[in-house]
Design a protein around this motif. Structure first.
Motif, PDB file in Angstrom:
ATOM      1  N   GLY A 138      10.982  17.707  -5.372  1.00  0.00           N
ATOM      2  CA  GLY A 138      10.287  18.624  -4.480  1.00  0.00           C
ATOM      3  C   GLY A 138       8.955  18.082  -3.977  1.00  0.00           C
ATOM      4  N   ILE A 139       8.783  16.778  -4.009  1.00  0.00           N
ATOM      5  CA  ILE A 139       7.530  16.139  -3.581  1.00  0.00           C
ATOM      6  C   ILE A 139       7.792  15.356  -2.305  1.00  0.00           C
ATOM      7  CG2 ILE A 139       5.763  14.429  -4.207  1.00  0.00           C
ATOM      8  CD1 ILE A 139       6.495  15.129  -7.193  1.00  0.00           C
ATOM      9  N   GLU A 140       6.962  15.569  -1.302  1.00  0.00           N
ATOM     10  CA  GLU A 140       7.070  14.822  -0.047  1.00  0.00           C
ATOM     11  C   GLU A 140       6.556  13.398  -0.274  1.00  0.00           C
ATOM     12  OE1 GLU A 140       8.052  14.275   3.923  1.00  0.00           O
ATOM     13  OE2 GLU A 140       8.410  16.068   2.714  1.00  0.00           O
ATOM     14  N   PRO A 141       7.398  12.384  -0.034  1.00  0.00           N
ATOM     15  CA  PRO A 141       6.927  11.010  -0.222  1.00  0.00           C
ATOM     16  C   PRO A 141       5.954  10.606   0.867  1.00  0.00           C
ATOM     17  CG  PRO A 141       9.255  11.031   0.434  1.00  0.00           C
ATOM     18  CD  PRO A 141       8.806  12.461   0.331  1.00  0.00           C
ATOM     19  N   PRO A 142       5.176   9.541   0.619  1.00  0.00           N
ATOM     20  CA  PRO A 142       4.235   9.089   1.648  1.00  0.00           C
ATOM     21  C   PRO A 142       4.986   8.615   2.897  1.00  0.00           C
ATOM     22  CG  PRO A 142       4.223   7.590  -0.235  1.00  0.00           C
ATOM     23  CD  PRO A 142       5.131   8.729  -0.579  1.00  0.00           C
ATOM     24  N   LEU A 143       4.332   8.697   4.037  1.00  0.00           N
ATOM     25  CA  LEU A 143       4.942   8.243   5.270  1.00  0.00           C
ATOM     26  C   LEU A 143       5.122   6.722   5.191  1.00  0.00           C
ATOM     27  CD1 LEU A 143       2.832  10.366   7.777  1.00  0.00           C
ATOM     28  CD2 LEU A 143       5.181  10.817   6.962  1.00  0.00           C
ATOM     29  N   PHE A 144       6.367   6.256   5.346  1.00  0.00           N
ATOM     30  CA  PHE A 144       6.652   4.836   5.160  1.00  0.00           C
ATOM     31  C   PHE A 144       6.033   3.964   6.244  1.00  0.00           C
ATOM     32  CE2 PHE A 144      10.029   6.134   7.994  1.00  0.00           C
ATOM     33  CZ  PHE A 144      10.164   5.064   8.849  1.00  0.00           C
ATOM     34  N   TYR A 145       5.731   4.551   7.368  1.00  0.00           N
ATOM     35  CA  TYR A 145       5.207   3.756   8.488  1.00  0.00           C
ATOM     36  C   TYR A 145       3.680   3.731   8.528  1.00  0.00           C
ATOM     37  CZ  TYR A 145       5.312   8.478  10.390  1.00  0.00           C
ATOM     38  OH  TYR A 145       5.162   9.837  10.560  1.00  0.00           O
ATOM     39  N   VAL A 146       3.027   4.438   7.626  1.00  0.00           N
ATOM     40  CA  VAL A 146       1.569   4.387   7.542  1.00  0.00           C
ATOM     41  C   VAL A 146       1.229   3.359   6.469  1.00  0.00           C
ATOM     42  CG1 VAL A 146      -0.559   5.668   7.049  1.00  0.00           C
ATOM     43  CG2 VAL A 146       1.341   6.781   8.273  1.00  0.00           C
ATOM     44  N   ARG A 147       0.869   2.181   6.910  1.00  0.00           N
ATOM     45  CA  ARG A 147       0.710   1.063   5.975  1.00  0.00           C
ATOM     46  C   ARG A 147      -0.730   0.662   5.734  1.00  0.00           C
ATOM     47  NH1 ARG A 147       5.638  -2.136   8.506  1.00  0.00           N
ATOM     48  NH2 ARG A 147       7.235  -0.666   7.918  1.00  0.00           N
ATOM     49  N   ARG A 161       0.837  -1.213   0.000  1.00  0.00           N
ATOM     50  CA  ARG A 161       0.000   0.000   0.000  1.00  0.00           C
ATOM     51  C   ARG A 161       0.866   1.256   0.000  1.00  0.00           C
ATOM     52  NH1 ARG A 161      -3.172  -3.597   2.990  1.00  0.00           N
ATOM     53  NH2 ARG A 161      -2.260  -2.973   4.997  1.00  0.00           N
ATOM     54  N   VAL A 162       1.973   1.234   0.745  1.00  0.00           N
ATOM     55  CA  VAL A 162       2.876   2.388   0.761  1.00  0.00           C
ATOM     56  C   VAL A 162       3.513   2.556  -0.625  1.00  0.00           C
ATOM     57  CG1 VAL A 162       4.919   3.443   1.810  1.00  0.00           C
ATOM     58  CG2 VAL A 162       3.334   2.134   3.227  1.00  0.00           C
ATOM     59  N   THR A 163       3.923   1.463  -1.236  1.00  0.00           N
ATOM     60  CA  THR A 163       4.530   1.551  -2.571  1.00  0.00           C
ATOM     61  C   THR A 163       3.512   2.074  -3.582  1.00  0.00           C
ATOM     62  OG1 THR A 163       6.061  -0.231  -2.031  1.00  0.00           O
ATOM     63  CG2 THR A 163       5.750   0.271  -4.373  1.00  0.00           C
ATOM     64  N   ARG A 164       2.256   1.671  -3.464  1.00  0.00           N
ATOM     65  CA  ARG A 164       1.216   2.174  -4.372  1.00  0.00           C
ATOM     66  C   ARG A 164       1.093   3.693  -4.224  1.00  0.00           C
ATOM     67  NH1 ARG A 164      -3.697   3.579  -6.057  1.00  0.00           N
ATOM     68  NH2 ARG A 164      -4.741   2.261  -7.592  1.00  0.00           N
ATOM     69  N   ARG A 165       1.098   4.173  -2.979  1.00  0.00           N
ATOM     70  CA  ARG A 165       1.017   5.626  -2.765  1.00  0.00           C
ATOM     71  C   ARG A 165       2.255   6.330  -3.315  1.00  0.00           C
ATOM     72  NH1 ARG A 165      -1.405   3.873   2.152  1.00  0.00           N
ATOM     73  NH2 ARG A 165       0.479   4.256   3.367  1.00  0.00           N
ATOM     74  N   THR A 166       3.395   5.646  -3.294  1.00  0.00           N
ATOM     75  CA  THR A 166       4.613   6.213  -3.870  1.00  0.00           C
ATOM     76  C   THR A 166       4.455   6.355  -5.382  1.00  0.00           C
ATOM     77  OG1 THR A 166       5.900   5.178  -2.105  1.00  0.00           O
ATOM     78  CG2 THR A 166       7.124   5.944  -4.044  1.00  0.00           C
TER      79      THR A 166
END
Length: 164
Positions: A154-163, A27-32
């Motif tokens: 310049g894009i904030e990546p998704p929080l890796f710990y929010v799965r 899910r985190v990779t999908r948001r990435t």
């Protein structure tokens, strides 16, 4: 849980918990993937690394085909260079399809198989659990590269710990 010699063996994590852990990373990779601008997803590189789309193609070529090979016992060809239409939406659809396929093959995986030795794609030897760990670790590694790209853009990546 007991093994064949009736010696008690403690279980650290259940197969269902491991699947949930893996799917959380997915899910985190999908948001990435979603965070990338369309053009940058296919073309942005730093320091000689591949575009993130190519890394995602590798992830798509490993997880489901590897799990399918474990479950069915039929050798899969490793193919990370598939034809696509250069649309991020296509990759997101493939990602979702593979998420469903992982759930389908996982349901066919027996707990006793985790200790079996397998050779995936005709060349990578290890236990079933070590192969699955590799699938997860490889995804984390490439997602981290994607995070570097996003930050450079310049894009904030998704929080890796929010799965979730």
């Amino acid at each position: 849980m007991e093994n064949s010699t009736n010696i008690a063996v403690s279980q650290v994590i259940t197969p269902a918990e491991l699947l949930a852990h893996w799917q959380g990373h997915r899910r985190v990779t999908r948001r990435t993937i979603e965070a990338f601008p369309e053009d940058a997803f296919f073309n942005h590189t730093i320091g000689g690394m591949r575009p993130f789309a190519n890394m995602v193609m590798e992830l798509l070529a490993i997880g489901v085909p590897g799990l399918k090979e474990i479950v069915e016992g039929k050798r899969e060809a490793f193919n990370e260079d598939f034809k696509h239409d250069n649309k991020k939406a296509t990759f997101l659809k493939l990602w979702d399809d593979t998420t469903d396929a992982i759930n389908t093959y996982w349901a066919q995986l027996k707990p006793e198989q985790f200790q079996e030795n397998v050779i995936l794609f005709g060349q990578y030897e290890g236990t079933v659990w070590s192969q699955i760990f590799y699938f997860i670790e490889n995804e984390i590694h490439h997602r981290a590269q994607g995070y570097v790209y996003l930050r450079a853009l310049g894009i904030e990546p998704p929080l890796f710990y929010v799965r979730d």
